[in-house]
Design an enzyme around this catalytic site. Structure first.
Site, mmCIF file in Angstrom:
data_model
loop_
_atom_site.group_PDB
_atom_site.id
_atom_site.type_symbol
_atom_site.label_atom_id
_atom_site.label_comp_id
_atom_site.label_asym_id
_atom_site.label_seq_id
_atom_site.Cartn_x
_atom_site.Cartn_y
_atom_site.Cartn_z
ATOM 1 N N HIS A 1 -12.560 29.436 69.832
ATOM 2 C CA HIS A 1 -13.241 28.009 69.344
ATOM 3 C C HIS A 1 -13.576 27.490 70.999
ATOM 4 C CE1 HIS A 1 -9.380 26.238 70.639
ATOM 5 N NE2 HIS A 1 -8.752 26.966 69.597
HETATM 6 P P1 TYD Z 1 -5.898 25.823 67.364
HETATM 7 O O1 TYD Z 1 -6.485 24.904 68.377
HETATM 8 O O2 TYD Z 1 -7.028 26.668 66.736
HETATM 9 O O3 TYD Z 1 -4.959 26.707 67.843
HETATM 10 P P2 TYD Z 1 -5.051 28.547 68.500
HETATM 11 O O4 TYD Z 1 -6.526 28.132 69.329
HETATM 12 O O5 TYD Z 1 -4.041 28.609 69.442
HETATM 13 O O6 TYD Z 1 -5.342 29.218 67.335
HETATM 14 O O7 TYD Z 1 -5.039 25.016 66.322
HETATM 15 C C1 TYD Z 1 -4.317 25.866 65.220
HETATM 16 C C2 TYD Z 1 -3.980 24.850 64.242
HETATM 17 O O8 TYD Z 1 -2.921 23.942 64.735
HETATM 18 C C3 TYD Z 1 -4.884 24.015 63.581
HETATM 19 O O9 TYD Z 1 -4.757 23.936 62.266
HETATM 20 C C4 TYD Z 1 -4.661 22.666 64.201
HETATM 21 C C5 TYD Z 1 -3.351 22.566 64.416
HETATM 22 N N1 TYD Z 1 -3.050 21.686 65.772
HETATM 23 C C6 TYD Z 1 -2.528 20.681 65.714
HETATM 24 O O10 TYD Z 1 -2.278 19.989 64.618
HETATM 25 N N2 TYD Z 1 -2.198 20.000 66.815
HETATM 26 C C7 TYD Z 1 -2.790 20.571 68.219
HETATM 27 O O11 TYD Z 1 -2.502 19.738 69.326
HETATM 28 C C8 TYD Z 1 -3.084 21.818 68.132
HETATM 29 C C9 TYD Z 1 -3.496 22.526 69.394
HETATM 30 C C10 TYD Z 1 -3.447 22.386 66.871
#
Ligand code: TYD
Length: 135
Positions: free
Chosen positions: A52
């Protein structure tokens, strides 16, 4: 704080016989105020994170334990940086697509972020990101 061309920032670290102490202060080591801290840990072998970009969010990533690859794409150039040194941070500006992979066992990725979590700040579709970044 002056990031290298790879976006790596040398973090202030005190080293002595008792071990190393690395510290990060908003305004001195970081160009943004820290609004959120999170960390990735217990990442299974072969697992990939990221995939992302963010519209506004800036982040500093630190491999506080172990190592992993960060693949950055600004819509034009792709580069891969392997983070393995807890005394170095990787600054990721807004509008950069990122993927994290090849985590070693027990790796921990600490993230200091400029904003609180906001799903509306994400591009989760690469084609939509490309259109927006080229605008
Ligand atoms: P994401 O940012 O896509 O993490 P990664 O890139 O490591 O896979 O987030 C994964 C999930 O976690 C998404 O449903 C949102 C949630 N999330 C939160 O609730 N708070 C946060 O601070 C972060 C980073 C993610």
């Amino acid at each position: 704080m002056q990031p290298s061309s790879e976006g790596l920032v040398e973090l202030r670290t005190l080293r002595d016989v008792r071990g190393n102490l690395t510290f990060i202060e908003s305004g001195q080591d970081l160009s943004f105020a820290i609004e959120r801290v999170y960390f990735l840990h217990s990442v299974p072998e072969g697992s990939e994170r990221g995939g992302h970009a963010h519209k506004e969010l800036k982040q500093l990533l630190v491999a506080v334990c172990g190592s992993f690859d960060v693949i950055l794409n600004d819509g034009t150039v792709t580069k891969t940086i392997r983070l393995s040194d807890p005394s170095k941070g990787l600054l990721i500006e807004s509008m950069v697509w990122r993927e994290l992979k090849n985590f070693t066992d027990q790796a921990v990725c600490l993230v200091l972020a400029s904003e609180q979590y906001d799903e509306a700040d994400y591009f989760r579709n690469y084609d939509e990101f490309l259109i927006a970044v080229k605008d």
